[in-house]
Design an enzyme around this catalytic site. Structure first.
Site, PDB file in Angstrom:
ATOM      1  N   ASP A 131      66.322 -14.582 -74.131  1.00  0.00           N
ATOM      2  CA  ASP A 131      65.806 -15.990 -74.420  1.00  0.00           C
ATOM      3  C   ASP A 131      67.028 -16.817 -74.752  1.00  0.00           C
ATOM      4  O   ASP A 131      67.505 -17.907 -74.397  1.00  0.00           O
ATOM      5  CB  ASP A 131      64.803 -16.282 -75.139  1.00  0.00           C
ATOM      6  CG  ASP A 131      63.374 -15.706 -74.247  1.00  0.00           C
ATOM      7  OD1 ASP A 131      63.459 -15.487 -73.320  1.00  0.00           O
ATOM      8  OD2 ASP A 131      62.330 -15.767 -75.424  1.00  0.00           O
ATOM      9  N   SER A 163      60.711 -13.727 -67.750  1.00  0.00           N
ATOM     10  CA  SER A 163      61.236 -14.017 -69.014  1.00  0.00           C
ATOM     11  C   SER A 163      62.632 -14.496 -68.898  1.00  0.00           C
ATOM     12  O   SER A 163      63.332 -15.197 -69.801  1.00  0.00           O
ATOM     13  CB  SER A 163      61.149 -12.793 -69.685  1.00  0.00           C
ATOM     14  OG  SER A 163      59.963 -12.229 -69.662  1.00  0.00           O
ATOM     15  N   GLU A 201      63.713  -9.060 -75.416  1.00  0.00           N
ATOM     16  CA  GLU A 201      63.251 -10.397 -74.805  1.00  0.00           C
ATOM     17  C   GLU A 201      63.891 -11.610 -75.853  1.00  0.00           C
ATOM     18  O   GLU A 201      64.138 -12.575 -75.116  1.00  0.00           O
ATOM     19  CB  GLU A 201      61.807 -10.289 -75.197  1.00  0.00           C
ATOM     20  CG  GLU A 201      60.893 -11.347 -74.592  1.00  0.00           C
ATOM     21  CD  GLU A 201      60.363 -11.306 -73.296  1.00  0.00           C
ATOM     22  OE1 GLU A 201      59.973 -10.110 -72.948  1.00  0.00           O
ATOM     23  OE2 GLU A 201      60.290 -12.320 -72.566  1.00  0.00           O
TER      24      GLU A 201
END
Ligand SMILES: *[C@@H]1O[C@H](CO)[C@@H](O)[C@H](O)[C@H]1NC(C)=O
Ligand SMILES: *[C@@H]1O[C@H](CO)[C@@H](O)[C@H](O)[C@H]1NC(C)=O
Ligand SMILES: *[C@@H]1O[C@H](CO)[C@@H](O)[C@H](O)[C@H]1NC(C)=O
Ligand SMILES: *[C@@H]1O[C@H](CO)[C@@H](O)[C@H](O)[C@H]1NC(C)=O
Ligand SMILES: *[C@@H]1O[C@H](CO)[C@@H](O)[C@H](O)[C@H]1NC(C)=O
Ligand SMILES: *[C@@H]1O[C@H](CO)[C@@H](O)[C@H](O)[C@H]1NC(C)=O
Length: 564
Positions: free
Chosen positions: A275, A475, A271
């Site tokens: 990002d 995400s 994750e």
């Protein structure tokens, strides 16, 4: 003697009733998430950190101000406040400060930190003092693998004299969210032929969203940020390998400029890698910050710590993307309303806050044996953030048009009423959409989300030095949209205009149709309850705005034109 004793007891009961505390979060879920097991009550001297959300002044004024500052038709559009000006507006009254300080001091709590806006206090104490201060609280250490966390197994109360001065106390109930927001598809095999791409990379995104090689940041004062609350770290080496593999066609930075918080060691998280790699590929050549809040102490709430940080730093990036969410029904209304005010504060300063809409479609909650309802997610459902849904390519291996990613989170809040800026868009959806789920599943009067979308399927991410395919989830779409907004801020700042700030009023004013600023997504439905009534189908995409993909996905040159 007996008589007197009897009287004494009566007085005791009376006192008890009089002292009966006030419960600020009676609706806060006390459910312990799967995997956490209670280990023991804390011992009296174990350290505890409590965060007090102090009652603010002028919240109505703040709301009215944000609506004006974010409305492109207002003469006050973009005249944002500094953090110090914001403090003058919202800081708690002297009476609030005095009452709370006196109460804490009476319990021997002297070690407290404040923030610039004065509306939170974070205090160090011990378990015995915390339980005396907050009657009802029973502090327990929970374990999960090698992780430990301290929470109260029962609701806390406040002294009735201080209750009017405190919105909630943090550090007692909410467990850090651990759900992987990302999915990874397994074992998909496709024949790859010429002209096809093998998954979403920066060049695929830049092509689809019409970014040319020269569409990169150029203003030295522009910046963007992503935030992490899981124990997730990005590795600079992964970022540089990612850019070597996928960043050849555009100018970009090679490093994150600021890590705020604890960047920790250990393995990189998927994750966190995602990002950073994608916000820096879309908002290319723009200074990037990472807020990393893994929870420094076992009694802290990492997300709340990030909220405090925002109001304790006068100079921070304009754009923030966050892939984090909880079910609305697991949080107290007092907590959500206060966090919503924190988003208004951010909006008043010109910050743009983007949240992922979640990966469960409309969601599902069983309310009784044979009745389900959809399950909105917070902060996605806050009317003062911009919420990003997800899409996939119609043909997964060509840069064609986009359709709904069936996981794209969306729906209607049960807590926040529908804000004015979206009323006509949503009513148009209600009148034009043909495939609506039964009304008993959702709240037509609530804040509807998402606001926009971007691709959320089939990404490549480099993590722990290994390129990994098939990474999916909102995400992924959130930092992509955030990076594009950071490019628009760049152009605005260059022209001497304000940054975008809270985007929604400007966004809904574009009215989808009238412009090509967003590619309208009109195909596909997202998932919901697997029951006999809705058969797993939630809402469906439709022309213009819909609660699956919002207004659609960005067409950079047109979006830039309409937001300049
Ligand atoms: C806010 O910032 C100040 C100055 O950097 C610091 O002393 C204080 O501890 C911070 N507050 C919190 C709650 O961390
Ligand atoms: C954006 O790209 C698409 C093809 O990918 C093209 O049809 C369209 O004209 C472009 N729009 C703009 C405004 O550049
Ligand atoms: C990258 O940004 C810097 C300012 O931060 C600017 O001087 C430089 O020209 C930019 N690079 C490109 C290729 O535009
Ligand atoms: C960047 O910000 C600094 C400090 O606010 C200011 O002095 C400087 O002029 C700005 N640079 C540009 C190119 O606007
Ligand atoms: C529906 O949303 C409104 C806020 O818009 C709220 O006041 C109401 O309680 C909600 N209804 C249900 C059943 O949750
Ligand atoms: C959008 O376009 C359709 C068809 O072109 C038109 O009927 C509708 O009125 C438009 N809506 C708005 C809000 O402009």
């Amino acid at each position: 003697m007996e008589r007197r004793f009897f009287l004494f007891v009566l007085v005791g009961i009376k006192l008890n009733i009089a002292e009966c505390g006030f419960y600020p979060e009676p609706d806060q879920s006390l459910r312990v998430p799967d995997g956490w097991l209670p280990a023991q009550r804390l011992s009296r001297t174990d350290p505890v950190i409590l965060t007090f959300a102090l009652r603010q002044q002028n919240v109505k004024k703040l709301e009215a101000l944000v609506n004006v500052l974010s409305d492109p038709d207002s003469p006050h559009y973009g005249l944002f406040l500094s953090l110090e000006e914001l403090r003058s507006l919202v800081q708690p009254s002297d009476e609030t400060m005095r009452t709370v300080r006196t109460w804490l001091e009476k319990h021997g709590i002297l070690n407290c930190d404040s923030i610039v806006t004065g509306d939170f206090l974070q205090c160090q104490t011990d378990a015995r003092t915390a339980e005396e201060l907050l009657p009802g609280a029973r502090l327990v250490r929970y374990l999960k693998g090698d992780k430990s966390i301290v929470r109260s197994r029962s609701p806390y109360s406040l002294d009735p004299d201080v209750a009017p001065h405190i919105d909630f106390v943090g550090g007692l109930h909410r467990f850090p969210k651990e759900r992987e927001v990302l999915r990874r598809a397994k074992g998909k095999q496709y024949e790859v032929t010429a002209g096809f791409h093998m998954g979403v990379t920066p060049s695929v995104l830049r092509q689809r969203y019409n970014l040319s090689a020269s569409d990169v940041g150029t203003h030295p004062n522009n910046s963007q940020a992503c935030a992490q609350f899981l124990e997730q770290y990005f590795h600079p080496a992964d970022l540089s390998e990612f850019m070597t593999l996928f960043g050849k066609s555009f100018d970009h930075h090679l490093e994150v400029d600021h890590v705020v918080g604890d960047q920790g060691g250990g393995r990189a998280g998927l994750e966190a890698s995602l990002d950073v790699e994608y916000i820096m590929s879309m908002g290319a050549n723009i200074s990037t910050w990472v807020f990393s809040n893994p929870g420094r102490h076992e009694s802290q709430e990492p997300f709340l710590d990030w909220i405090l940080l925002l109001s304790n730093m006068s100079s921070i990036p304009w754009i923030h993307t966050i892939s984090y969410g909880d079910d609305e029904d697991s949080l107290s209304v007092a907590y959500m309303q206060r966090i919503n005010v924190e988003f208004m504060k951010a909006a008043a300063r010109g910050l743009t806050i983007l949240f992922a809409s979640g990966d469960d479609g409309a969601g599902c909650r069983q309310v009784s044996k044979d009745r389900n309802v959809f399950r909105p997610s917070f902060p996605a459902s806050s009317p003062y953030v911009t919420t990003v849904g997800g899409t996939s390519f119609k043909n997964p291996f060509q840069v064609t048009y986009e359709v709904t990613d069936y996981i794209s989170g969306g729906g209607f809040s049960n807590v926040f009423p529908m804000p004015d800026y979206q009323v006509s868009a949503v009513s148009e959806y209600f009148t034009s959409s043909v495939k609506m789920p039964p009304e008993s599943y959702y709240n037509r009067s609530g804040r509807a989300y998402p606001d926009v979308a971007a691709l959320s399927d089939n990404y490549w991410v480099v993590t722990n030095r290994v390129p990994i395919p098939w990474v999916s989830g909102t995400s992924a779409s959130t930092p992509v949209f955030g990076g594009i907004l950071a490019l628009i801020n760049d152009q605005r700042i260059k022209k001497g205009l304000s940054p975008l700030g809270f985007l929604n009023p400007a966004l809904y004013r574009l009215r989808g149709n009238g412009t090509e600023a967003l590619y309208d997504v009109t195909e596909g439905c997202h998932i919901s309850c697997f029951d006999d009534v809705v058969l797993a189908q939630g809402f469906c995409a439709s022309p213009s705005w819909d609660p699956v993909t919002g207004w659609g996905t960005p067409n950079y040159p047109e979006l830039l034109k309409s937001l300049l």
